[in-house]
Design a protein around this motif. Structure first.
Motif, short mmCIF file in Angstrom:
data_model
loop_
_atom_site.label_atom_id
_atom_site.label_comp_id
_atom_site.label_asym_id
_atom_site.label_seq_id
_atom_site.Cartn_x
_atom_site.Cartn_y
_atom_site.Cartn_z
N THR A 78 1.07 -1.03 0.12
CA THR A 78 0.13 -0.18 0.17
C THR A 78 0.47 0.91 0.03
O THR A 78 0.11 2.29 -0.59
N THR A 79 1.73 1.42 0.31
CA THR A 79 2.63 2.35 0.78
C THR A 79 3.43 2.42 -0.29
O THR A 79 3.42 3.50 -1.18
N ALA A 80 3.90 1.78 -1.20
CA ALA A 80 4.78 1.73 -2.09
C ALA A 80 3.57 1.72 -3.74
O ALA A 80 4.46 3.24 -4.61
N LEU A 81 2.93 1.61 -3.00
CA LEU A 81 1.68 1.91 -4.35
C LEU A 81 1.03 3.96 -3.89
O LEU A 81 0.28 3.92 -5.21
N LEU A 82 0.94 4.33 -2.57
CA LEU A 82 0.87 5.96 -2.21
C LEU A 82 1.70 6.49 -2.74
O LEU A 82 1.32 8.02 -3.10
N ALA A 83 3.05 6.04 -2.64
CA ALA A 83 4.47 7.09 -2.91
C ALA A 83 4.11 7.64 -4.43
O ALA A 83 4.24 9.09 -4.30
N PRO A 84 4.07 6.92 -5.03
CA PRO A 84 3.70 7.97 -6.39
C PRO A 84 2.70 9.22 -6.65
O PRO A 84 2.82 9.98 -6.97
N THR A 85 1.75 8.28 -6.03
CA THR A 85 0.38 9.35 -6.36
C THR A 85 0.65 10.24 -5.40
O THR A 85 0.77 11.72 -5.57
N LEU A 86 1.75 10.67 -3.79
CA LEU A 86 2.00 11.17 -2.85
C LEU A 86 2.43 12.37 -3.65
O LEU A 86 2.34 13.39 -3.24
N GLY A 87 3.75 11.60 -4.34
CA GLY A 87 4.76 12.58 -4.81
C GLY A 87 3.96 13.58 -5.96
O GLY A 87 4.47 14.67 -6.37
N GLY A 88 3.50 12.01 -6.78
CA GLY A 88 2.56 13.40 -7.99
C GLY A 88 1.45 14.75 -7.58
O GLY A 88 1.99 16.08 -8.12
N GLY A 89 0.94 14.52 -6.83
CA GLY A 89 0.45 15.60 -5.80
C GLY A 89 1.67 16.77 -5.45
O GLY A 89 0.69 18.27 -5.04
N ILE A 90 2.62 16.79 -4.75
CA ILE A 90 3.11 17.55 -4.01
C ILE A 90 3.56 18.38 -5.13
O ILE A 90 3.65 19.18 -5.34
N ALA A 91 4.20 17.48 -6.66
CA ALA A 91 4.89 17.99 -7.63
C ALA A 91 3.86 19.04 -8.72
O ALA A 91 3.86 20.33 -8.34
N ALA A 92 2.70 18.17 -8.21
CA ALA A 92 0.79 19.58 -9.52
C ALA A 92 0.99 20.16 -8.07
O ALA A 92 0.66 22.21 -8.53
N ALA A 93 0.97 20.67 -6.31
CA ALA A 93 0.98 21.43 -5.83
C ALA A 93 1.68 22.73 -5.86
O ALA A 93 1.82 23.84 -6.26
#
Length: 165
Positions: A78-93
């Motif tokens: 779960t953590t490995a799958l959420l890491a790119p999502t979280l990183g993408g959200g931070i990049a978009a912000a």
């Protein structure tokens, strides 16, 4: 109620029943050491009697076991799958903030201009009532300024007149 047919019980003779008949004694066979099968060996029982018994073979050098492949825990997946999502959200912000920065700076300057306008409006009556010139000359005439402003609609253009008396 169902009943079985009745048979009279007769006393059985000591060896009349084939189940209770003694077996005939068979002669013991003599095993030579070369006749003993593999996995069978002479053992001594706790009471001191020597007898043949099945034994476990002595293992030779054991091969190294293959490494057991452990499954990945669910929280790690779960953590490995959420890491790119979280990183993408931070990049978009970050991208959104970089695009919004000039507007935020302009709004900050407009806010400071509004604060200055309010401060000037609050200090203007104090500045207009002070005596003009040096001490001893007296105060100058008081001026009355009237301003009429009209606008039509929320975003309509404002017009006004200024009367100086």
């Amino acid at each position: 109620m169902h009943t079985e047919p009745h048979q009279p019980l007769t006393p059985a003779t000591r060896y009349g029943n084939p189940i209770h008949r003694p077996r005939p004694v068979q002669p013991h066979t003599i095993l030579l050491p070369q006749d003993i099968p593999p996995g069978v060996d002479w053992v001594t029982l706790p009471n001191g009697v020597h007898t043949l018994a099945y034994t476990h073979p002595h293992p030779g050098p054991t091969p190294e076991p293959e490494p057991v492949r452990e499954s990945i825990p669910r929280w790690a997946k779960t953590t490995a799958l959420l890491a790119p999502t979280l990183g993408g959200g931070i990049a978009a912000a970050g991208l959104g903030i970089s695009y919004a920065a000039p507007g935020v700076l302009a709004m900050a300057e407009a806010l400071w201009a509004t604060v200055a306008l309010i401060a000037a409006g609050a200090l203007a009556p104090l500045l207009l009532r002070t005596p003009r010139g040096r001490v001893g000359r007296g105060a100058g005439p008081v001026q009355h300024i009237t301003q009429n402003i009209t606008a039509t609609g929320v975003f309509g253009r404002a017009t006004g007149t200024l009367n100086n008396r």
